[in-house]
Design a protein around this motif. Structure first.
Motif, PDB file in Angstrom:
ATOM      1  N   GLN A   1      29.599  27.160 -44.261  1.00 49.85           N
ATOM      2  CA  GLN A   1      30.780  27.996 -44.005  1.00 49.85           C
ATOM      3  C   GLN A   1      30.829  28.419 -42.539  1.00 49.85           C
ATOM      4  N   ALA A   2      29.660  28.749 -41.980  1.00 50.88           N
ATOM      5  CA  ALA A   2      29.608  29.131 -40.565  1.00 50.88           C
ATOM      6  C   ALA A   2      29.998  27.959 -39.669  1.00 50.88           C
ATOM      7  N   ASN A   3      29.567  26.735 -40.055  1.00 51.48           N
ATOM      8  CA  ASN A   3      29.950  25.555 -39.282  1.00 51.48           C
ATOM      9  C   ASN A   3      31.465  25.384 -39.249  1.00 51.48           C
ATOM     10  N   LEU A   4      32.105  25.618 -40.390  1.00 46.83           N
ATOM     11  CA  LEU A   4      33.559  25.476 -40.437  1.00 46.83           C
ATOM     12  C   LEU A   4      34.246  26.541 -39.588  1.00 46.83           C
ATOM     13  N   ALA A   5      33.635  27.716 -39.506  1.00 47.86           N
ATOM     14  CA  ALA A   5      34.200  28.747 -38.630  1.00 47.86           C
ATOM     15  C   ALA A   5      34.157  28.292 -37.181  1.00 47.86           C
ATOM     16  N   HIS A   6      33.062  27.620 -36.794  1.00 48.49           N
ATOM     17  CA  HIS A   6      32.975  27.054 -35.437  1.00 48.49           C
ATOM     18  C   HIS A   6      34.072  26.004 -35.229  1.00 48.49           C
ATOM     19  N   ALA A   7      34.276  25.165 -36.243  1.00 44.72           N
ATOM     20  CA  ALA A   7      35.302  24.130 -36.139  1.00 44.72           C
ATOM     21  C   ALA A   7      36.685  24.749 -35.971  1.00 44.72           C
ATOM     22  N   ALA A   8      36.951  25.798 -36.732  1.00 46.42           N
ATOM     23  CA  ALA A   8      38.252  26.466 -36.640  1.00 46.42           C
ATOM     24  C   ALA A   8      38.462  27.056 -35.249  1.00 46.42           C
ATOM     25  N   ASP A   9      37.398  27.594 -34.660  1.00 42.63           N
ATOM     26  CA  ASP A   9      37.504  28.130 -33.297  1.00 42.63           C
ATOM     27  C   ASP A   9      37.863  27.017 -32.305  1.00 42.63           C
ATOM     28  N   GLN A  10      37.274  25.832 -32.508  1.00 38.81           N
ATOM     29  CA  GLN A  10      37.549  24.724 -31.586  1.00 38.81           C
ATOM     30  C   GLN A  10      38.972  24.203 -31.729  1.00 38.81           C
ATOM     31  N   LEU A  11      39.500  24.179 -32.955  1.00 41.69           N
ATOM     32  CA  LEU A  11      40.842  23.665 -33.167  1.00 41.69           C
ATOM     33  C   LEU A  11      41.928  24.673 -32.807  1.00 41.69           C
ATOM     34  N   GLY A  12      41.566  25.935 -32.794  1.00 40.75           N
ATOM     35  CA  GLY A  12      42.555  26.953 -32.440  1.00 40.75           C
ATOM     36  C   GLY A  12      43.704  27.002 -33.436  1.00 40.75           C
ATOM     37  N   ASP A  13      44.915  26.844 -32.943  1.00 45.45           N
ATOM     38  CA  ASP A  13      46.100  26.962 -33.794  1.00 45.45           C
ATOM     39  C   ASP A  13      46.463  25.659 -34.510  1.00 45.45           C
ATOM     40  N   ALA A  14      45.712  24.592 -34.278  1.00 50.01           N
ATOM     41  CA  ALA A  14      46.034  23.322 -34.939  1.00 50.01           C
ATOM     42  C   ALA A  14      45.894  23.471 -36.443  1.00 50.01           C
ATOM     43  N   PRO A  15      46.888  23.041 -37.222  1.00 49.75           N
ATOM     44  CA  PRO A  15      46.829  23.216 -38.674  1.00 49.75           C
ATOM     45  C   PRO A  15      45.750  22.343 -39.298  1.00 49.75           C
ATOM     46  N   ALA A  16      44.949  22.930 -40.171  1.00 48.24           N
ATOM     47  CA  ALA A  16      43.890  22.181 -40.848  1.00 48.24           C
ATOM     48  C   ALA A  16      43.433  22.960 -42.074  1.00 48.24           C
ATOM     49  N   GLU A  17      42.887  22.234 -43.041  1.00 41.23           N
ATOM     50  CA  GLU A  17      42.237  22.838 -44.201  1.00 41.23           C
ATOM     51  C   GLU A  17      40.738  22.688 -43.995  1.00 41.23           C
ATOM     52  N   TYR A  18      39.965  23.712 -44.396  1.00 45.60           N
ATOM     53  CA  TYR A  18      38.523  23.714 -44.198  1.00 45.60           C
ATOM     54  C   TYR A  18      37.826  23.795 -45.549  1.00 45.60           C
ATOM     55  N   LEU A  19      36.910  22.842 -45.802  1.00 42.90           N
ATOM     56  CA  LEU A  19      36.256  22.771 -47.103  1.00 42.90           C
ATOM     57  C   LEU A  19      34.753  22.559 -46.933  1.00 42.90           C
ATOM     58  N   THR A  20      33.982  23.223 -47.799  1.00 43.79           N
ATOM     59  CA  THR A  20      32.576  22.855 -47.962  1.00 43.79           C
ATOM     60  C   THR A  20      32.455  22.109 -49.278  1.00 43.79           C
ATOM     61  N   PHE A  21      31.460  21.228 -49.347  1.00 48.92           N
ATOM     62  CA  PHE A  21      31.324  20.410 -50.554  1.00 48.92           C
ATOM     63  C   PHE A  21      29.847  20.120 -50.785  1.00 48.92           C
ATOM     64  N   GLU A  22      29.421  20.261 -52.023  1.00 49.29           N
ATOM     65  CA  GLU A  22      28.024  20.068 -52.389  1.00 49.29           C
ATOM     66  C   GLU A  22      27.770  18.621 -52.796  1.00 49.29           C
ATOM     67  N   SER A  23      26.776  18.009 -52.177  1.00 48.91           N
ATOM     68  CA  SER A  23      26.431  16.623 -52.513  1.00 48.91           C
ATOM     69  C   SER A  23      25.015  16.332 -52.034  1.00 48.91           C
ATOM     70  N   ARG A  24      24.372  15.378 -52.690  1.00 44.93           N
ATOM     71  CA  ARG A  24      23.009  15.014 -52.299  1.00 44.93           C
ATOM     72  C   ARG A  24      22.960  14.197 -51.008  1.00 44.93           C
ATOM     73  N   GLY A  25      24.077  13.649 -50.614  1.00 41.92           N
ATOM     74  CA  GLY A  25      24.139  12.895 -49.369  1.00 41.92           C
ATOM     75  C   GLY A  25      25.445  13.165 -48.653  1.00 41.92           C
TER      76      GLY A  25
END
Length: 264
Positions: free
Chosen positions: A52-76
């Protein structure tokens, strides 16, 4: 037409930031949706919080650019991105270069290796340190005379037509084949592009004693995108790259997109 819904596999490192910038540039170009995803392993609450913290960093980099942010659980990570892409109906997965590679080139890491052998969506890889140009300058298709590449000629020509950019077809001459036959095959591919879209594609035979030398033999524009078709060994609707195509990908000085077999 790839890029209608792009999913970026994001990690808070150089490769992840390269992928994020490239994914945002592609959706800006196509007008498509952008999803930014971070994958974390099962039963790892601490890593789920970090994701979740990584996605917050990503959102800061994109600024106002529209995007959806998701975390997902997987073994790989590769498997998780592929499963998630299918669930949200993404048509393109964008990932960065693996760590420790040459600047300006693509290094295959564990995530990209999985995607390049099993993904059911097109896969785009960003070279290390890649900074997207303001506009797409040209689409180049690595061409070999076989059905998957002929399908790709039609698809990439349609994309070039829609995006209003030139199309180039290149084939490699590693001094082991009849160059006359290679040029004849390439001429047929140029004709196919014309017959299906009306585009007059450029064509070049890249000559060299190995793949890297041949790739250096042809010029590359800032803002260029290289496209490769899946190997004939690929399962239907899956990406699979053979040894030669892997060498092309590693030698490319620009982002590379690999199409699944039967991409439409």
């Amino acid at each position: 037409m790839i890029g209608e819904h792009v999913i970026v596999g994001y990690t808070n490192d150089a490769g992840g930031r390269d992928a994020l910038a490239l994914g945002a540039a592609i959706t800006h170009l196509t007008g498509g949706e952008l999803t930014v995803a971070t994958i974390y392993p099962p039963a790892s609450p601490g890593l789920a919080v970090e994701a979740q913290a990584n996605l917050a960093h990503a959102a800061d980099q994109l600024g106002d650019a529209p995007a959806e942010y998701l975390t997902f659980e997987s073994r790989g990570t590769g498997r998780g991105l592929s499963v998630l892409a299918s669930r949200i109906r993404s048509d393109l997965i964008v990932v960065g270069s693996g760590s420790g590679g040459r600047q300006g080139r693509i290094t295959i890491g564990a995530t990209s290796n999985h995607l390049l052998h099993l993904s059911s969506e097109a896969v785009m890889l960003a070279p290390a340190g890649h900074e997207p140009a303001g506009e797409l300058a040209r689409l180049t298709l690595a061409y070999v005379h076989r059905p998957q590449c002929d399908e790709a000629v039609e698809r990439v020509a349609q994309a070039a037509l829609r995006l209003g950019v030139p199309l180039r077809l290149i084939t490699l001459d590693l001094r082991t084949d009849d160059q006359g036959k290679l040029r004849d095959d390439l001429a047929l591919a140029v004709r196919l592009a014309w017959e299906t879209t009306g585009i007059e594609a450029e064509s070049e035979v890249a000559e060299g004693h190995d793949v890297a030398a041949a790739m250096d033999d042809v010029g590359w524009l800032p803002g260029e995108l290289l496209v490769c078709a899946a190997s004939e060994d690929a399962q239907p609707h899956r990406v699979f790259l053979g040894e030669l195509a892997m060498k092309v990908l590693r030698a490319a000085p620009c982002p590379v997109t690999v199409l699944p077999r039967g991409f439409s």
